[in-house]
Design a protein around this motif. Sequence first.
Motif, PDB file in Angstrom:
ATOM      1  N   LEU A  56      -3.425  22.310  17.190  1.00 18.98           N
ATOM      2  CA  LEU A  56      -2.378  21.379  16.798  1.00 18.98           C
ATOM      3  C   LEU A  56      -1.891  21.633  15.371  1.00 18.98           C
ATOM      4  CD1 LEU A  56      -3.184  19.928  19.430  1.00 18.98           C
ATOM      5  CD2 LEU A  56      -3.010  17.769  18.206  1.00 18.98           C
ATOM      6  N   ARG A  57      -2.787  22.126  14.507  1.00 15.03           N
ATOM      7  CA  ARG A  57      -2.436  22.348  13.104  1.00 15.03           C
ATOM      8  C   ARG A  57      -2.066  23.788  12.806  1.00 15.03           C
ATOM      9  NH1 ARG A  57      -7.575  19.065  10.504  1.00 15.03           N
ATOM     10  NH2 ARG A  57      -6.697  16.950  10.624  1.00 15.03           N
ATOM     11  N   SER A  58      -2.381  24.689  13.713  1.00 13.54           N
ATOM     12  CA  SER A  58      -2.248  26.114  13.451  1.00 13.54           C
ATOM     13  C   SER A  58      -0.795  26.549  13.381  1.00 13.54           C
ATOM     14  CB  SER A  58      -2.981  26.906  14.540  1.00 13.54           C
ATOM     15  OG  SER A  58      -2.789  28.296  14.354  1.00 13.54           O
ATOM     16  N   SER A  59      -0.545  27.579  12.571  1.00 15.22           N
ATOM     17  CA  SER A  59       0.756  28.235  12.587  1.00 15.22           C
ATOM     18  C   SER A  59       0.800  29.169  13.797  1.00 15.22           C
ATOM     19  CB  SER A  59       0.972  29.031  11.298  1.00 15.22           C
ATOM     20  OG  SER A  59      -0.046  30.034  11.166  1.00 15.22           O
ATOM     21  N   VAL A  60       2.010  29.587  14.173  1.00  9.61           N
ATOM     22  CA  VAL A  60       2.142  30.459  15.339  1.00  9.61           C
ATOM     23  C   VAL A  60       3.232  31.491  15.089  1.00  9.61           C
ATOM     24  CG1 VAL A  60       3.715  28.795  16.433  1.00  9.61           C
ATOM     25  CG2 VAL A  60       2.583  30.523  17.827  1.00  9.61           C
ATOM     26  N   TRP A  61       2.900  32.712  15.472  1.00  6.93           N
ATOM     27  CA  TRP A  61       3.846  33.818  15.362  1.00  6.93           C
ATOM     28  C   TRP A  61       3.796  34.589  16.669  1.00  6.93           C
ATOM     29  CZ3 TRP A  61       3.477  38.466  11.407  1.00  6.93           C
ATOM     30  CH2 TRP A  61       4.645  39.237  11.528  1.00  6.93           C
ATOM     31  N   TYR A  87       2.162  37.373  23.324  1.00  6.38           N
ATOM     32  CA  TYR A  87       0.927  36.828  22.787  1.00  6.38           C
ATOM     33  C   TYR A  87       1.157  36.305  21.378  1.00  6.38           C
ATOM     34  CZ  TYR A  87       0.683  41.371  20.409  1.00  6.38           C
ATOM     35  OH  TYR A  87       0.963  42.474  19.638  1.00  6.38           O
ATOM     36  N   ALA A  88       0.224  35.473  20.914  1.00  2.00           N
ATOM     37  CA  ALA A  88       0.288  34.965  19.546  1.00  2.00           C
ATOM     38  C   ALA A  88      -0.428  35.946  18.627  1.00  2.00           C
ATOM     39  CB  ALA A  88      -0.357  33.589  19.459  1.00  2.00           C
ATOM     40  N   GLY A 132      10.451  14.535  26.340  1.00  2.00           N
ATOM     41  CA  GLY A 132      11.133  13.863  25.238  1.00  2.00           C
ATOM     42  C   GLY A 132      12.487  14.486  24.946  1.00  2.00           C
ATOM     43  N   GLU A 133      13.315  13.719  24.266  1.00  2.00           N
ATOM     44  CA  GLU A 133      14.663  14.181  23.964  1.00  2.00           C
ATOM     45  C   GLU A 133      14.692  15.224  22.849  1.00  2.00           C
ATOM     46  OE1 GLU A 133      16.977  10.760  23.081  1.00  2.00           O
ATOM     47  OE2 GLU A 133      16.885   9.942  25.126  1.00  2.00           O
ATOM     48  N   LYS A 134      13.699  15.192  21.972  1.00  2.00           N
ATOM     49  CA  LYS A 134      13.660  16.168  20.878  1.00  2.00           C
ATOM     50  C   LYS A 134      13.091  17.485  21.385  1.00  2.00           C
ATOM     51  CE  LYS A 134      11.975  16.882  16.162  1.00  2.00           C
ATOM     52  NZ  LYS A 134      11.154  16.337  15.058  1.00  2.00           N
ATOM     53  N   ARG A 135      13.828  18.532  21.224  1.00  2.00           N
ATOM     54  CA  ARG A 135      13.425  19.849  21.729  1.00  2.00           C
ATOM     55  C   ARG A 135      12.205  20.367  20.979  1.00  2.00           C
ATOM     56  NH1 ARG A 135      17.108  25.360  21.463  1.00  2.00           N
ATOM     57  NH2 ARG A 135      15.597  26.758  22.481  1.00  2.00           N
ATOM     58  N   ILE A 136      11.291  21.002  21.723  1.00  2.00           N
ATOM     59  CA  ILE A 136      10.111  21.636  21.122  1.00  2.00           C
ATOM     60  C   ILE A 136      10.533  23.021  20.659  1.00  2.00           C
ATOM     61  CG2 ILE A 136       7.735  22.377  21.486  1.00  2.00           C
ATOM     62  CD1 ILE A 136       7.505  20.314  23.711  1.00  2.00           C
ATOM     63  N   GLU A 137      10.600  23.224  19.353  1.00  2.00           N
ATOM     64  CA  GLU A 137      11.098  24.485  18.797  1.00  2.00           C
ATOM     65  C   GLU A 137      10.018  25.565  18.784  1.00  2.00           C
ATOM     66  OE1 GLU A 137      14.139  25.032  18.094  1.00  2.00           O
ATOM     67  OE2 GLU A 137      14.979  22.998  18.141  1.00  2.00           O
ATOM     68  N   ALA A 138       8.821  25.223  18.323  1.00  2.00           N
ATOM     69  CA  ALA A 138       7.761  26.220  18.171  1.00  2.00           C
ATOM     70  C   ALA A 138       7.051  26.461  19.493  1.00  2.00           C
ATOM     71  CB  ALA A 138       6.759  25.754  17.114  1.00  2.00           C
ATOM     72  N   GLU A 181       5.295  27.428  10.878  1.00  2.00           N
ATOM     73  CA  GLU A 181       4.163  26.913  10.105  1.00  2.00           C
ATOM     74  C   GLU A 181       3.252  26.033  10.949  1.00  2.00           C
ATOM     75  OE1 GLU A 181       3.321  27.803   7.099  1.00  2.00           O
ATOM     76  OE2 GLU A 181       5.029  29.185   7.084  1.00  2.00           O
ATOM     77  N   LYS A 182       3.801  25.475  12.026  1.00  2.00           N
ATOM     78  CA  LYS A 182       3.014  24.603  12.891  1.00  2.00           C
ATOM     79  C   LYS A 182       3.399  24.868  14.336  1.00  2.00           C
ATOM     80  CE  LYS A 182       1.786  19.716  13.502  1.00  2.00           C
ATOM     81  NZ  LYS A 182       2.065  18.329  13.070  1.00  2.00           N
ATOM     82  N   SER A 183       2.407  24.979  15.184  1.00  2.00           N
ATOM     83  CA  SER A 183       2.662  25.228  16.598  1.00  2.00           C
ATOM     84  C   SER A 183       3.299  23.999  17.244  1.00  2.00           C
ATOM     85  CB  SER A 183       1.356  25.565  17.321  1.00  2.00           C
ATOM     86  OG  SER A 183       0.532  24.405  17.409  1.00  2.00           O
ATOM     87  N   GLY A 184       3.793  24.173  18.468  1.00  2.00           N
ATOM     88  CA  GLY A 184       4.390  23.060  19.191  1.00  2.00           C
ATOM     89  C   GLY A 184       3.385  22.233  19.954  1.00  2.00           C
ATOM     90  N   ASN A 185       2.078  22.499  19.767  1.00  2.00           N
ATOM     91  CA  ASN A 185       1.054  21.809  20.558  1.00  2.00           C
ATOM     92  C   ASN A 185       1.043  20.305  20.349  1.00  2.00           C
ATOM     93  OD1 ASN A 185       0.223  24.685  20.489  1.00  2.00           O
ATOM     94  ND2 ASN A 185      -1.557  23.945  21.606  1.00  2.00           N
ATOM     95  N   GLU A 186       1.128  19.868  19.080  1.00  2.00           N
ATOM     96  CA  GLU A 186       1.033  18.428  18.824  1.00  2.00           C
ATOM     97  C   GLU A 186       2.192  17.680  19.462  1.00  2.00           C
ATOM     98  OE1 GLU A 186       0.228  15.275  15.182  1.00  2.00           O
ATOM     99  OE2 GLU A 186       0.701  17.371  14.719  1.00  2.00           O
ATOM    100  N   GLN A 187       3.392  18.180  19.297  1.00  2.00           N
ATOM    101  CA  GLN A 187       4.548  17.525  19.917  1.00  2.00           C
ATOM    102  C   GLN A 187       4.439  17.585  21.440  1.00  2.00           C
ATOM    103  OE1 GLN A 187       8.329  19.166  18.747  1.00  2.00           O
ATOM    104  NE2 GLN A 187       9.499  17.851  20.139  1.00  2.00           N
ATOM    105  N   PHE A 188       3.988  18.713  21.955  1.00  2.00           N
ATOM    106  CA  PHE A 188       3.905  18.895  23.401  1.00  2.00           C
ATOM    107  C   PHE A 188       2.898  17.927  24.026  1.00  2.00           C
ATOM    108  CE2 PHE A 188       1.904  21.027  27.062  1.00  2.00           C
ATOM    109  CZ  PHE A 188       3.014  21.160  27.892  1.00  2.00           C
ATOM    110  N   VAL A 189       1.666  17.883  23.498  1.00  2.00           N
ATOM    111  CA  VAL A 189       0.640  17.035  24.125  1.00  2.00           C
ATOM    112  C   VAL A 189       0.947  15.551  23.910  1.00  2.00           C
ATOM    113  CG1 VAL A 189      -1.129  18.815  23.951  1.00  2.00           C
ATOM    114  CG2 VAL A 189      -0.903  17.144  22.106  1.00  2.00           C
TER     115      VAL A 189
END
Length: 432
Positions: free
Chosen positions: A251-256, A145-146, A170-176, A265-273
């Motif tokens: 999209l702007r939220s941090s995630v742990w 969970y987050a 996409g070719e760039k890996r989603i890290e978060a 510092e930023k979730s992977g949501n923006e890159q993912f969507v």
Amino acid sequence: MAKKFFCPLLLLLLLPESFSADNPTDRRLLILVDDLTIRSSHSLFFKSLESRGYSLEFRLADDPKISLQRYGHYLYDGLVIFSPSVQRFGGSLDQAAVLDFVDAGHDLILAADSSASDLIRGIASDSGVDFDEDAEAVVIDHVSYAVSETDGEHTLIAADDFIQSDVILGEKRIEAPVLFRGIGHSVNPSNTLALKVLSASPSAYSASPRAKLSSPSLTGSTIALVSVVQARNNARMLITGSLDLFTNRFLRSSVWKAGSSNKYEKSGNEQFVTEISKWVFHERGHLKAVNMTHHFVGEKTEPAVYRINDDLEYSIEIYEWSGTSWKPYVADDVQVQFYMMSPYVLKTLSTNLMGLYSTSFKVPDVYGVFQFKVEYQRLGYTSLSLSKQIPVRPYRHNEYERFIPAAFPYYGASFSTMAGFFIFTIVYLYNK
């Protein structure tokens, strides 16, 4: 007073540029929402679409003037349904109309949540994706969970089990990790058209957080959080059980992620969507094949018929859409079949790295009506299905060799029989 006539053709000419064979990317999108405040709460996602050249039209899902087509022509290239609780669409739109829209080759994004109506569940089910039947069930994970001060039920998931496909994500890996809050769904493993893009962790399950847990119907990695469907006509769909997935907050939220030492510092949501919307709307992974040709070895003109055992050359050009232009598609697994009821010849095509694929082979020693067939399916790419028919004839009577060395014993036997019969006749007639 002169009468004014309305010309439907003029309306179609004035519409924004649509996708076509030369430009397969969707351009005109209809966004259906429960509340127009979604325009602001999800503005980052919508701005990313507009920045890529999309024309967005927002409508309330129950607007009585909604229509996907007019005078037999569709007004939109893609449909985004961000109205999970709608019980009935307005105007001429219904579940059948949405599915007909996809059957006509157009694309769809469908986002649900815990308030998903039977209408939304029905569209997903007919597309090969089944949401949890329990209307109160959401995805819960007490391990992955987050970490959040406000979420004590662990319904805010930090998901990072992505599909391994550069063409889809996409070719760039989603890290978060991606933040997800909503309902889970299942995809039948035998359904080759649907793919899980984001899956839950093995410790997740689907149940109501306010009810006593008995036996959840969906558990572990079988829970799909985001899935895509590519129909046989290459129309694409994105189905997810979280409308929050696209919100500015996520999209702007941090995630742990619980148990992890890394706090992003930023979730992977923006890159993912962003990346997955590029795939859904054909900015990536769209193939086209042109200039399928065949001819005798050493010639350039295409014959009307081949003869058995002829040597021929076959070629085809394949290109991939990059979002703005066509570029050569490079792969080593494109094959051609020389087909009549079943493939008599199966050859892997070689490429010159500039989009041209070619091979040469000998026509089999069987005559009939054959086809050159290319059936190409690869994960994340639109499928190619092309065929060209050509007859194959046997040798004509004057095309066979007159004397075959292997038949010399038979020739000798024939002539010796004739000579023996001649001698026997002479002896029989003139012997006293």
